[in-house]
Write a protein that holds these residues in place. Structure first.
Motif, short mmCIF file in Angstrom:
data_model
loop_
_atom_site.label_atom_id
_atom_site.label_comp_id
_atom_site.label_asym_id
_atom_site.label_seq_id
_atom_site.Cartn_x
_atom_site.Cartn_y
_atom_site.Cartn_z
N GLU B 204 0.91 -1.33 -0.02
CA GLU B 204 -0.11 -0.02 0.09
C GLU B 204 1.05 1.36 -0.02
O GLU B 204 0.42 2.10 -0.55
N VAL B 205 2.19 1.21 0.79
CA VAL B 205 3.04 2.36 0.71
C VAL B 205 3.50 2.28 -0.71
O VAL B 205 3.59 3.70 -1.23
N ALA B 280 9.89 -3.93 7.47
CA ALA B 280 10.26 -2.33 8.01
C ALA B 280 12.10 -2.13 7.59
O ALA B 280 12.38 -1.15 7.18
N ILE B 281 12.87 -3.24 7.74
CA ILE B 281 14.09 -3.07 7.23
C ILE B 281 14.72 -3.28 5.89
O ILE B 281 15.46 -3.27 5.52
N ALA B 282 13.38 -3.78 5.14
CA ALA B 282 13.54 -4.21 3.66
C ALA B 282 13.12 -2.88 2.96
O ALA B 282 12.70 -1.83 3.27
N GLY B 366 6.49 0.61 13.36
CA GLY B 366 5.64 1.93 13.42
C GLY B 366 6.57 3.25 13.33
O GLY B 366 6.24 3.84 12.53
N ARG B 367 7.65 3.05 13.89
CA ARG B 367 8.66 4.18 13.92
C ARG B 367 9.07 4.35 12.32
O ARG B 367 9.35 5.84 12.01
N ARG B 368 9.48 3.25 11.82
CA ARG B 368 9.94 3.25 10.50
C ARG B 368 8.93 3.58 9.43
O ARG B 368 9.12 4.06 8.51
N ALA B 369 7.23 3.73 9.71
CA ALA B 369 6.40 3.68 8.64
C ALA B 369 6.43 5.12 8.05
O ALA B 369 6.28 5.23 6.75
N GLY B 370 6.64 5.98 8.85
CA GLY B 370 6.48 7.40 8.40
C GLY B 370 7.78 7.84 7.51
O GLY B 370 7.52 8.38 6.31
N ARG B 375 10.00 8.39 2.08
CA ARG B 375 10.92 7.84 1.16
C ARG B 375 10.16 7.74 -0.12
O ARG B 375 10.52 7.75 -1.22
N ALA B 376 8.61 7.03 -0.23
CA ALA B 376 8.05 6.52 -1.22
C ALA B 376 7.50 7.84 -2.17
O ALA B 376 7.34 7.85 -3.16
#
Lengths: 310, 378
Positions: B204-205, B280-282, B366-370, B375-376
């Protein structure tokens, strides 16, 4: 309807948007024209609240964007990508996006029916979006942003990869919405789209709004320059013709766009003989010479020294 | 909350339409558990109870206990073998020569029942994961005996002290192979099922639908809550289907409903956290799927989900305890073995580890989502 002031956004060391600001009135289509990477999507993302701003202010219908839902309800977003769920049907997609904008019950059902009708997809309502053509998906993508009747519609390059028929259908719909009083922000890197559709145009480059006005006002900035187009036979002309043209007295700008050489001169008819002889001396005989009306492409070239598609 | 529900329902609708997900969630783990478990043999006991009796007290109570167990209605059901030590009883269970063991602790006779509360339980049931029914039966018999002991033989009167403080139940013995694989494959494929949901979030991102959701009147928290709720329901549904299917097809007994519910929730939470962390790390969904799949398989090997740790060197037991998926499998095995009163105290370790890992993974993602969204958008 929309007031954007001093919008700023930085990604790491790169300043993507540096103080962009403009206003859009109800019943007006405002085009944000610029090449890829100019900052159009970042600007629209800040206006719609998708990206947080590093600076600046946005208000919609007099409501500050930072108030959250009250302002967001007034904005419709049509992103550049097809933001639909491919494994859901057209109706399910619209029902979902309608619910996300707080539509419920019969109001939601009738809004979805009207939207499907408006883009000619009523008979495909029960089909999964993944089975639709690119143009059909684009049209559905557009009405998904309109279901809740926003006062401001923002569209980020909505015709990318669209066939001429669907593009025309989208333009007709946008013109109808404008006539109904909706304010529309439309980003594009197609000069022809901006010229056909937009009441006012802002030219953006390198994260800065470098010019703004109606098409006529923008072209008037060219100081009555004439544009001379020269086409050559054979593949040897290329950039060399650009360098030759720039040596001719009276030529202000010259740009080879891969197909022809565009030359801007203060006085086209006086400059033409000198330009022709310079080309012949350089063994670059033109196959075609044409003096044309300047357009927004020329404005962009004049302001930045680059073509829109560079 | 309304937005979260709308998003959750949409996500579930999408998952249900994904036939591959159903295959991964139910069909493949059932097939694997069945094939591997049945090929290794099943040694399930019947309704009879072979009880190993350990009298460490040496007092007269063991006689009364024998009489208690020799009542006419138990005559054809209970077979008692008195053994000399805990070790022998454990061996009997391990060799499947007994279905459960009942231990009278030292000083049982000297300690007044009313004074037993708060001390180490004087009676212990060694439960065999091989036969949870036998465990439950032994526990019931022991409770009845203790109750009568406390009230001077009057069955109708209530015991003055709560029975759980008098009776300990410890897991021991061996699981049937098919049960072991039912537990471990369910946990393994739970992570794959949840991974498909977590991947859809990353997609979705990348597709831009998340950006469109964030532009809506729903807050970013509502969007994330909806996504999380969808994953939780998806995971719990898969577990429920697997529990029902393995119970019906293989006769697997999962244990007390309360214990199993707690373990299901904590395992799903763990699976969400673990897969969210890898995603999240990918750099993108494709890479995240690959990274998570490889990691899940490695963790499954280390966590003993392909081979029971019993009979293997102690290091495998330690490794199992170090992996969250291993802890989840272990929790289900212990729950099946204990099969009594929820037995939550014995499951604190797996619950704590799975909940902790899940929470850490979800917070990190969650912290990486923003950042990922930004980035997207660049």
């Amino acid at each position: 309807m929309l007031i954007a002031e001093g919008l700023r956004k930085r990604f790491g060391d790169r300043e993507a948007v540096a103080g962009v600001g403009f206003e859009i009135a109800p019943g007006e289509i405002y085009g944000l024209l610029g090449p890829n990477g100019a900052g159009k999507t970042t600007t629209i993302s800040m206006i719609t609240g998708v990206l947080p701003r590093d600076g600046g202010r946005v208000s919609v219908d007099g409501i500050d964007l930072d108030t959250g839902p009250p302002a967001r309800r007034r904005i419709g977003l049509v992103p550049q990508a097809i933001t639909l769920y491919q494994d859901l049907t057209a109706r399910e997609n619209l029902l979902f996006w309608g619910r996300m904008y707080e539509l419920r019950g019969s109001a939601l059902d009738s809004a979805v029916d009207e939207a499907l009708e408006a883009v000619g997809l009523a008979d495909r309502a029960a089909d999964r979006v993944g089975t639709f053509s690119g143009g059909m998906q684009r049209r559905l993508n557009l009405v998904a942003g309109l279901l809740h009747g926003p006062g401001l519609l923002t569209l980020d390059e909505p015709t990318a990869g669209v066939d001429p028929q669907s593009r025309s259908a989208i333009f007709d719909l946008l013109e109808r919405l404008r006539d109904d009083g909706m304010a529309i922000l439309y980003t594009t890197h197609y000069m022809e789209e901006a010229e056909r559709l937009c009441d006012r145009i802002g030219i953006i480059d390198g994260g800065r709004l470098i010019a703004e006005g109606t098409r006529r006002e923008l072209i008037a900035q060219l100081d009555d320059d004439a544009r001379i187009e020269l086409a050559f036979t054979g593949g040897h002309a290329s950039e060399r013709s650009e360098a030759v043209a720039k040596t001719v007295p009276g030529v202000r700008q010259a740009h080879w766009n891969g197909e022809h050489l565009a030359v801007f001169a203060e006085d086209g008819s006086r400059c033409l003989p000198g330009l022709l002889s310079a080309m012949l001396e350089a063994d670059l005989p033109p196959a075609r010479i044409e003096v044309v009306e300047p357009d927004l492409e020329d404005v962009f070239l004049e302001l930045t020294g680059r073509a829109l598609r560079d | 909350m309304r937005f979260a529900l709308v998003i959750c329902l949409k996500d579930l609708r999408q998952r249900v339409r994904d036939r591959t997900a159903i295959l991964v969630a139910v069909v493949v783990p059932m097939l694997l558990a069945g094939l591997v478990g049945l090929s290794l043999g099943s040694n399930r006991a019947g309704v009879s109870l072979r009880l190993a009796l350990v009298d460490l007290d040496g007092g007269p109570d063991v006689v009364r206990l024998r009489e208690h167990l020799a009542r006419p209605w138990l005559e054809d059901v209970v077979t008692i073998e008195e053994v000399g030590s805990l070790e022998i009883a454990t061996e009997r269970l391990a060799d499947d020569d007994a279905d459960a063991a009942l231990v009278l602790r030292k000083d049982f006779a000297q300690t007044p029942v009313s004074a037993m509360a708060g001390t180490a339980p004087p009676v212990e049931v060694l439960a065999s994961g091989n036969n949870p029914f036998a465990t439950r039966m032994t526990v019931a018999l022991a409770e009845r005996f203790l109750s009568e002991n406390a009230t001077g033989g009057t069955e109708s009167e209530a015991s003055p002290v709560p029975l759980p403080s008098l009776l300990a139940v410890s897991p021991t013995g061996r699981l049937r192979p098919v049960d072991f694989y039912a537990f471990s494959m369910t946990v393994l494929f739970l992570t794959f099922t949840v991974l498909s949901g977590v991947r859809s979030l990353q997609e979705e991102v990348e597709a831009g639908t998340l950006a469109r959701l964030i532009a809506s009147p729903a807050s970013a928290r509502s969007v994330m809550a909806g996504k999380l709720l969808g994953l939780l329901i998806l995971g719990c549904l898969q577990m429920a289907v697997m529990i029902a299917a393995t119970s019906l097809v293989f006769g697997t007994e999962w244990g007390h409903p309360l214990t199993v519910t707690c373990l299901v929730l904590s395992s799903v939470w763990m699976a969400i956290g673990m897969t969210s962390f890898f995603m999240a790390i990918a750099a993108n969904a494709e890479q995240g799927q690959m990274l998570a799949s490889i990691s899940i398989f490695l963790l499954a090997i280390v966590g003993g989900q392909f081979m029971p740790a019993q009979g293997l060197p102690d290091v495998f037991d330690t490794l199992q305890r170090l992996t969250p998926n291993g802890q989840a499998s272990r929790g289900f095995m212990d729950a099946a073995a204990l099969a009594r009163d929820g037995g939550l105290s014995a499951l604190l370790e797996p619950l704590a580890v799975t909940l902790g890992v899940g929470t850490a993974g979800i917070l990190f993602a969650g912290r990486r989502a923003g950042w990922t969204l930004e980035r997207a958008m660049q």
